[in-house]
Design an enzyme around this catalytic site. Structure first.
Site, PDB file in Angstrom:
ATOM      1  CB  ALA A 272     -14.665  12.927  -4.510  1.00  0.00           C
TER       2      ALA A 272
ATOM      3  N   GLY B 222     -16.863  10.343   0.049  1.00  0.00           N
ATOM      4  CA  GLY B 222     -16.126   9.123  -0.299  1.00  0.00           C
ATOM      5  C   GLY B 222     -15.889   8.157   0.842  1.00  0.00           C
ATOM      6  CB  THR B 223     -16.506   7.639   4.172  1.00  0.00           C
ATOM      7  OG1 THR B 223     -16.513   6.591   5.153  1.00  0.00           O
ATOM      8  CG2 THR B 223     -17.518   8.711   4.556  1.00  0.00           C
ATOM      9  CB  SER B 224     -18.533   2.512   3.071  1.00  0.00           C
ATOM     10  OG  SER B 224     -17.634   2.228   4.126  1.00  0.00           O
TER      11      SER B 224
ATOM     12  NE  ARG C  88      -3.494   0.041   2.544  1.00  0.00           N
ATOM     13  CZ  ARG C  88      -3.966   0.301   3.760  1.00  0.00           C
ATOM     14  NH1 ARG C  88      -3.958  -0.629   4.690  1.00  0.00           N
ATOM     15  NH2 ARG C  88      -4.456   1.488   4.039  1.00  0.00           N
TER      16      ARG C  88
ATOM     17  CB  VAL D 163      -3.530   5.895   6.708  1.00  0.00           C
ATOM     18  CG1 VAL D 163      -4.486   5.596   7.860  1.00  0.00           C
ATOM     19  CG2 VAL D 163      -3.592   4.781   5.657  1.00  0.00           C
ATOM     20  CG  ASP D 164      -4.286   8.883   1.187  1.00  0.00           C
ATOM     21  OD1 ASP D 164      -4.267  10.031   1.666  1.00  0.00           O
ATOM     22  OD2 ASP D 164      -5.264   8.426   0.550  1.00  0.00           O
TER      23      ASP D 164
ATOM     24  CG  HIS E 258      -8.820   5.787  10.837  1.00  0.00           C
ATOM     25  ND1 HIS E 258      -9.723   5.323   9.910  1.00  0.00           N
ATOM     26  CD2 HIS E 258      -9.517   5.972  11.990  1.00  0.00           C
ATOM     27  CE1 HIS E 258     -10.927   5.226  10.481  1.00  0.00           C
ATOM     28  NE2 HIS E 258     -10.823   5.621  11.732  1.00  0.00           N
TER      29      HIS E 258
ATOM     30  CD  GLN F 175     -13.733   7.364   7.770  1.00  0.00           C
ATOM     31  OE1 GLN F 175     -14.023   6.253   8.193  1.00  0.00           O
ATOM     32  NE2 GLN F 175     -14.445   7.963   6.841  1.00  0.00           N
TER      33      GLN F 175
END
Ligand code: BJW
Length: 246
Positions: free
Chosen positions: A231, A187-189, A70, A103-104, A119, A101
């Protein structure tokens, strides 16, 4: 895409805006989301089975390998127009908070500063035993690298299932959700707690809730407006329509 005139008016006038983003905002930068099917080697694993301390204890090399894979995607990625639009929005709104949320680190790379990385960040490591951030691990030939102080295995500095989130981050996010006039959820579930709770906190506190997502989520039905689409297209369109020529 037709944008509700009322939404444009609220966006232009709002002095307190809070945004919650998830993996979908980075999808157009080439970073896989969590609950869409995984690719290649990792299609055999569910993220839920790797992003937890038990999995790491059982097979640290496997979990480390997943994070290395990742990290490669993150290194190769660039912020997309959605990340850049939020960095611009931060300058237009006096009371702006971006809760992610993800982490990138792409929001920070796009220029966002009023940012809560709920996160953690995948590019940082910490000692699994001590919990302290480690800049440079010791490579003993057997991944993961080890802590230079105690010799314990290093792990990414992210929040796994069953782990508590940083208290300061939680307090900042909670305050921003309670006090905003407009809450954008992008863009979050909305499947993972406690992050998924913040849009509902904002709603209960009287904010206008707007969802931007490619697909339906549990928040779609309770949102005041839903902007359906990627988005990276929707957000720049929203900003360019609200403030044409800028
Ligand atoms: C697009 C698009 C495009 C695609 N444009 N859209 C209450 C009820 C039930 C359960 C719990 C509860 N409270 C706690 C729990 C347990 C658990 C939990 O929530 N489980 C649920 C799954 C049921 N929560 C926790 O364990 C949390 N810890 C906790 O609560 O601790 C309590 C505690 C207190 C004191 C002491 C000890 C403990 C921690 C949760 C940590 C989550 N971690 C992860 C991994 C991070 C590290 C890593 O990256 O590896 O975070 S899991 C994973 O999910 C990751 C994400 O941030 C998170 C959310 O995913 P996200 O961003 O929503 O992605 P997707 O893939 O789900 O959705 C993408 C969306 O984008 C989709 O809607 C697409 O349609 C859309 N999309 N392309 C726009 N181009």
């Amino acid at each position: 895409m037709q944008l509700p005139p009322q939404l444009l008016d609220i966006l232009r006038k709002a002095s307190r805006v809070t945004v919650l983003t998830g993996a979908g905002i980075s999808a157009d930068s080439g970073i896989p989301t969590f609950r869409d099917p995984q690719h290649g080697l990792w299609s055999r694993f569910r993220p839920e089975d790797l992003a937890n301390a038990e999995a790491f204890k059982r097979d640290p090399a496997l979990v480390w390998g997943w994070y290395e894979w990742r990290r490669e995607a993150v290194r190769a990625a660039e912020p997309n127009p959605a990340h850049l639009a939020l960095a611009t929005l931060e300058h237009r709104v006096p009371g702006f908070t971006l809760i992610t949320q993800n982490v990138d680190g792409l929001h920070a790379r796009a220029g966002s500063r009023k940012l809560v990385e709920l996160h953690g960040n995948i590019m940082r490591n910490k000692c699994f035993a001590e919990g302290t951030v480690v800049e440079q691990g010791v490579d003993d030939g057997e991944p993961p690298p080890k802590c230079p102080r105690c010799g314990g295995p290093l792990r990414p500095d992210v929040v796994w299932f069953g782990e508590a989130l940083d208290e300061q981050h939680m307090a900042t996010a909670d305050k921003a959700a309670r006090e905003c006039e407009l809450f954008l959820v992008i863009g979050t579930s909305a499947a993972v707690m406690p992050a998924a709770h913040f849009p509902r906190v904002a709603l209960q506190s009287g904010a206008v809730l707007v969802e931007i997502n490619r697909d339906e989520t549990p928040l779609s039905a309770v949102s005041h407006a839903v902007l359906r689409g990627p988005a990276a297209l929707v957000l720049p369109h929203l900003l360019n329509t609200a403030w044409p020529g800028n």
